[in-house]
Design a protein around this motif. Structure first.
Motif, PDB file in Angstrom:
ATOM      1  N   VAL A  55       1.724  56.412  -5.969  1.00 17.00           N
ATOM      2  CA  VAL A  55       0.634  55.869  -6.880  1.00 17.00           C
ATOM      3  C   VAL A  55       0.903  55.141  -8.169  1.00 17.00           C
ATOM      4  O   VAL A  55       0.371  54.193  -8.238  1.00 17.00           O
ATOM      5  CB  VAL A  55      -0.087  57.349  -7.286  1.00 17.00           C
ATOM      6  CG1 VAL A  55      -1.203  56.986  -8.477  1.00 17.00           C
ATOM      7  CG2 VAL A  55      -0.814  58.088  -6.083  1.00 17.00           C
ATOM      8  N   ASP A  56       2.216  55.682  -8.546  1.00 12.21           N
ATOM      9  CA  ASP A  56       2.370  54.951  -9.687  1.00 12.21           C
ATOM     10  C   ASP A  56       2.962  53.396  -9.767  1.00 12.21           C
ATOM     11  O   ASP A  56       2.505  52.336 -10.246  1.00 12.21           O
ATOM     12  CB  ASP A  56       3.787  55.572 -10.546  1.00 12.21           C
ATOM     13  CG  ASP A  56       4.316  54.558 -11.632  1.00 12.21           C
ATOM     14  OD1 ASP A  56       3.734  54.669 -12.783  1.00 12.21           O
ATOM     15  OD2 ASP A  56       5.444  54.217 -11.527  1.00 12.21           O
ATOM     16  N   LEU A  57       3.568  53.322  -8.315  1.00 10.67           N
ATOM     17  CA  LEU A  57       4.132  51.881  -7.982  1.00 10.67           C
ATOM     18  C   LEU A  57       2.837  50.998  -7.420  1.00 10.67           C
ATOM     19  O   LEU A  57       2.580  49.871  -7.992  1.00 10.67           O
ATOM     20  CB  LEU A  57       4.951  51.993  -6.712  1.00 10.67           C
ATOM     21  CG  LEU A  57       6.248  52.445  -7.056  1.00 10.67           C
ATOM     22  CD1 LEU A  57       7.188  52.470  -5.791  1.00 10.67           C
ATOM     23  CD2 LEU A  57       7.188  51.573  -7.907  1.00 10.67           C
ATOM     24  N   ILE A  58       1.885  51.644  -6.885  1.00  8.72           N
ATOM     25  CA  ILE A  58       0.607  51.074  -6.439  1.00  8.72           C
ATOM     26  C   ILE A  58      -0.055  50.409  -7.864  1.00  8.72           C
ATOM     27  O   ILE A  58      -0.878  49.283  -7.671  1.00  8.72           O
ATOM     28  CB  ILE A  58      -0.270  51.746  -5.661  1.00  8.72           C
ATOM     29  CG1 ILE A  58       0.176  52.059  -4.243  1.00  8.72           C
ATOM     30  CG2 ILE A  58      -1.769  51.489  -5.675  1.00  8.72           C
ATOM     31  CD1 ILE A  58      -0.367  53.244  -3.434  1.00  8.72           C
ATOM     32  N   GLN A  59      -0.164  51.485  -8.721  1.00  6.35           N
ATOM     33  CA  GLN A  59      -1.142  51.056 -10.043  1.00  6.35           C
ATOM     34  C   GLN A  59      -0.195  49.911 -10.768  1.00  6.35           C
ATOM     35  O   GLN A  59      -0.837  48.922 -11.089  1.00  6.35           O
ATOM     36  CB  GLN A  59      -1.311  52.267 -10.800  1.00  6.35           C
ATOM     37  CG  GLN A  59      -2.280  53.153 -10.129  1.00  6.35           C
ATOM     38  CD  GLN A  59      -2.664  54.300 -10.731  1.00  6.35           C
ATOM     39  OE1 GLN A  59      -1.483  54.714 -11.552  1.00  6.35           O
ATOM     40  NE2 GLN A  59      -3.772  54.868 -10.807  1.00  6.35           N
TER      41      GLN A  59
END
Length: 691
Positions: free
Chosen positions: A207-211
Motif C-alpha cells: 500500500v505504501d509503495l502504491i501511494q
C-alpha cells in the motif's frame, strides 16, 4: 465481434481476465456442481471474445486451471489449458495464482502453500512470476501475490526488485497486476484465516509503495466476484471469473441464493477491456454470462461508454437503496473467519450504464462508509445531489456547507405544499450563497390518490402544469432556482409528458427541469418501452436530466417497482437497453430534435434528428409478439433526405449492432426495442439547416 465506433480514441487497449479454471472432462463421473462440466467451454468462449478484440496484450490474473499443483491431473490439465489458449489465439501474460503455484502462506489455507518446486516449475515454463514492461507511455507490473509473507527466498528478491522498478518509473502511469487483492473492504481487515486477501506485513508495504509512486490502477482476481476500492489515488478493481462465481459472497444480496448455492451466478461472469488515453484508463466490463457460444459474425456487440466518457449524458439514478450495502460472509469453507464483504455491484452498474447524476438522501453524508463509496462514485464522473426534507429545524444550510466539497448539488424537498414558505426560500438562497452549489426544488406531497391503490401515496416532484404558478411565485419573492424536479406519473407516456416541456420553456426563475421516471410494470418489454421513451424525449430538451427509479428492485415494499438491476444486482433487460441507448444518444455533444417520420406496422416509433444523424426508435406494440418487420419501402422512407453515409441497426436489448448497405436496402425483421441509426457524412451534415 465488437463495435467500438462510439468510443473515444485510445492510445492503448488491453484485456484483463482471470480464473478461467480449465477443467479436465469428468465424463460420466459425479461432480459436486454440474457447472464444473461447463468451465472449459465457458473459458473457450471468453477466450474467443478476447482474441476478437485484438488488444495490445492480455493479462491472465491466475488460476488458469481447476486442479492444484499437488493434485492428480495437474500437468495434463495445464497442457490442455495451454492448448486451448493456442487454439483460441490468445497468448496472455500469466500471473501466478493459487491453482498455478500454491496457496498463500497461511496455516488455515485449504491447499498446499507455494513451494520452491512449484515456483521453479512455473518459472521454467512461463518465465519469472514478477516482471514489468512499458507500452504507450505506461508502465505495467506483474507480481506474485502467492509468495508474499512467506518463507521462500524469492519473497525478498521480489520486494527489492519491485521497489527499484517503481522508483525507476515514477511519473509514468503505472498498472499493477496480481492474483490476490490487498483487501476487499478495508485496509485494516484481518488477514489470518481470510481466504481472499494479502496479510500483513506485505499489505502495508505494498500500500505504501502504491501511494508513494502514484500507481494508477491495481487489478486482481481470485474472488470470482467484483469489488472496487481506492488505494490512495489508485483504483483497485477485482475482476470476475469467466467460469463460475464463489459461494459465500452472495450473502450481500437481499435475495434467495443464486443457482448452486451461489456458485453459478452466470450474469456476473466476464472480463475487462481497459482503454488508456492520455494516461487515464477507462474500464469496460465485457459480460460473458456463462455462454459457451456466441452470435454470428455478422452481428457485433456494441462497446458502450462508461460514466467518465459520457459528459453530455443526462442520465441519473435515484438511490432508493444504499449505494454499497455491507455484511459479513459467515464462517464457512474456504475461510475460517467471518469475512467482511461489500456489495459494489450497484456502484459498478452505475458506471457501466454511463450514469452521470445521482440523487442521494442527505443522511448518507453522515455515514462514513457510504460517504466513502459516494466519493468513489463521484471520482468516476458521477455528480452527486443530496436531498433534504425541509423543516424549520432542518440542518440544510449547515450540512450542505459541511459537505459542499463532496457534492455537486442540493435538492430541497418541501413537504405538504407546492409552494415553499418564506423560511424555506431564505434557506435556499442562503445555501446557494454559502456553498456555491446549484439548488433544485421539489415538493413532497403525501395523500396523493393513485388508481388501484388502497392507500394514498406520496408524490415527489412537480407536474409540468404546476410550474408556471411556481415560477411566478418564485419571481414575486425574488428567488431563482437552478432546477426543479418533475415526475412522470404511472400510466403517462414519458415521450408525451417530457415532450410537453418544449411548450413551456423558458421560465423566468427556473433554469432547468429534471425528470423522475419510475418503472411500475414488471413486464420487461413495458419497462423497456418506458425507459426508451424517457431517454429519447429527454435528449430533445436542452439542459434536462433524467432520473430512472429504482436502480435495484423494490420487491418487499407497499409498491414493488422493478429496477434496472434485480435483487442479485444482475442486469435486467432494461439495463442493457439504457446502457446502449445512452451511448448512442450522448457519445458526442449534439442537439437532438423530435422529427416527423413514417409509421411502421406493429410498432410505436419516434424520430430524432441531429446535424449528424437520424434515429428511428422502434418499440413493439404487442409485448407478446416483439418482432417488427421493416419492408424495403419502410427503410427507404426512414433514410429519405438523410443522405446517409452508413445505416446501422442496433438491437437495444442485446446491445448488438449490424450494418446495412444504404444503396441496397432490403426488408429486415428486428426483435424488440430497436434503433435504426442513419449517419450522415460530415460534409453533408454541415449543409443541413440549423446544423
Amino acid at each position: 465481434m465488437f463495435d467500438r465506433s462510439f468510443l473515444p480514441p485510445a492510445d492503448l487497449e488491453f484485456v484483463v481476465m482471470t480464473d478461467t479454471h480449465y477443467m479436465l472432462d469428468p465424463g460420466g463421473e459425479r461432480v459436486e456442481f454440474e457447472s464444473r462440466r461447463r468451465q472449459a467451454a465457458r473459458a473457450a468462449h471468453a477466450l474467443r471474445l478476447v482474441a476478437s478484440l485484438d488488444a495490445a496484450f492480455v493479462v491472465h490474473l491466475g488460476d488458469l486451471i481447476q486442479e492444484f499443483p499437488e493434485s492428480h491431473g495437474f500437468a495434463e490439465s495445464l497442457d490442455q489449458a495451454l492448448a486451448q489458449l493456442d487454439a483460441c489465439g490468445v497468448q496472455p501474460r500469466l500471473v501466478a495464482g493459487n491453482h498455478d503455484v500454491g496457496d498463500k502462506p497461511d496455516p488455515t489455507m485449504p491447499t498446499d502453500w507455494v513451494t520452491s518446486e512449484t515456483l521453479k516449475s512455473f518459472h521454467d515454463r512461463f518465465g519469472q512470476s514478477w516482471s514489468s514492461w512499458n507500452m504507450a507511455g505506461c508502465h505495467f507490473v506483474v507480481l506474485n501475490s502467492q509468495i508474499m509473507n512467506g518463507p521462500l527466498p524469492e519473497v525478498a528478491i521480489q520486494e527489492r526488485w519491485l521497489e527499484a522498478d517503481l522508483a525507476a518509473h515514477t511519473g509514468m502511469p503505472i498498472f499493477l497486476f496480481m492474483h490476490l487483492s490487498l483487501f476487499l473492504v478495508s485496509p485494516s481487515e484481518q488477514g489470518l484465516g481470510h481466504y481472499d486477501n494479502i496479510d500483513e506485513p506485505a499489505r502495508s508495504w505494498l500500500v505504501d509503495l502504491i501511494q508513494r509512486h502514484h500507481v494508477q490502477m491495481v487489478v486482481s482476481g481470485h474472488t470470482h466476484f467484483s469489488f472496487f476500492n481506492r488505494i490512495g489515488e489508485a483504483r483497485s478493481r477485482v475482476v470476475p471469473s469467466t467460469a463460475f462465481t464463489r459461494p459465500g459472497f452472495c450473502e450481500v444480496f437481499s435475495s434467495a441464493p443464486p443457482p448452486e448455492r451461489g456458485r453459478d451466478d452466470v450474469f456476473k461472469l466476464g472480463f475487462l477491456l481497459v482503454r488508456v488515453r492520455d494516461g487515464r484508463a477507462s474500464v469496460h466490463l465485457v459480460r460473458t454470462d456463462g455462454a459457451m457460444t456466441g452470435p454470428t459474425i455478422s452481428v457485433q456487440r456494441l462497446v458502450a461508454r462508461t460514466s467518465q466518457d459520457l459528459p453530455d449524458s443526462p442520465l441519473g439514478i435515484t438511490m432508493r437503496h444504499p449505494l454499497s450495502p455491507a455484511t459479513e460472509v459467515p464462517i464457512a469453507w474456504q475461510s475460517t473467519i467471518r469475512q467482511p464483504v461489500r456489495n459494489d455491484y450497484p456502484l459498478l452498474g452505475c458506471l457501466e450504464l454511463g450514469v452521470r447524476y445521482a440523487r442521494i438522501p442527505a443522511a448518507d453524508l453522515s455515514n462514513a462508509s457510504q460517504r466513502e463509496r459516494l466519493a468513489t462514485l463521484r471520482d468516476e464522473g458521477v455528480s452527486l445531489t443530496a436531498t433534504w426534507i425541509w423543516s424549520e429545524r432542518s440542518p440544510l444550510v449547515t450540512e450542505a456547507a459541511e459537505h459542499r466539497d463532496g457534492l455537486d448539488g442540493i435538492e430541497v424537498q418541501y413537504p405538504g405544499a407546492l409552494l415553499p414558505n418564506a423560511a424555506c426560500l431564505r434557506a435556499i438562497t442562503r445555501s446557494a450563497q454559502e456553498t456555491r452549489l446549484p439548488v433544485a426544488l421539489s415538493p413532497l406531497l403525501p395523500r396523493e390518490t393513485v388508481p388501484g391503490k388502497q392507500h394514498a401515496r406520496t408524490r415527489t416532484g412537480y407536474h409540468l402544469a404546476e410550474l408556471p404558478a411556481l415560477d411566478q411565485y418564485l419571481g414575486e419573492h425574488g428567488v431563482r432556482v437552478d432546477r426543479v424536479l418533475c415526475r412522470v406519473d404511472g400510466g403517462q407516456s414519458p415521450w408525451s409528458a417530457i415532450g410537453q416541456t418544449h411548450d413551456l420553456l423558458p421560465l423566468g426563475q427556473i433554469a432547468a427541469i429534471e425528470w423522475a421516471v419510475e418503472f411500475e410494470d414488471a413486464d420487461p418489454r413495458r419497462q423497456v418501452s418506458r425507459a426508451v421513451e424517457a431517454m429519447a424525449a429527454t435528449a430533445t430538451v436542452s439542459g434536462a436530466r433524467l432520473f430512472l427509479e429504482p436502480l435495484v428492485d423494490l420487491d418487499r415494499t407497499m409498491d414493488a417497482p422493478p429496477g434496472l438491476l434485480d435483487r442479485l444486482c444482475n442486469p435486467r433487460t432494461v439495463f442493457h437497453v439504457v446502457r446502449t441507448l445512452n451511448t448512442i444518444l450522448f457519445s458526442e455533444p449534439q442537439t437532438w430534435k423530435p422529427a416527423a417520420g413514417s409509421s411502421i406496422p406493429d410498432a410505436t416509433t419516434f424520430v430524432l434528428e441531429s446535424a449528424d444523424a437520424r434515429l428511428l426508435v422502434m418499440l413493439p406494440d404487442d409485448p407478446e409478439r416483439a418482432a417488427i418487420r421493416l419492408s424495403a419501402t419502410d427503410l427507404r422512407a426512414a433514410v429519405a433526405d438523410a443522405r446517409p453515409e452508413r445505416v446501422r441497426v442496433v438491437h437495444l436489448e442485446t446491445g448488438t449492432i449490424r450494418s446495412l448497405d444504404p444503396r441496397a436496402l432490403d426488408s429486415i425483421t428486428v426483435d424488440g426495442a430497436t434503433v435504426l441509426l442513419v449517419e450522415r457524412g460530415k460534409a453533408q451534415a454541415s449543409k443541413l439547416p440549423d446544423a
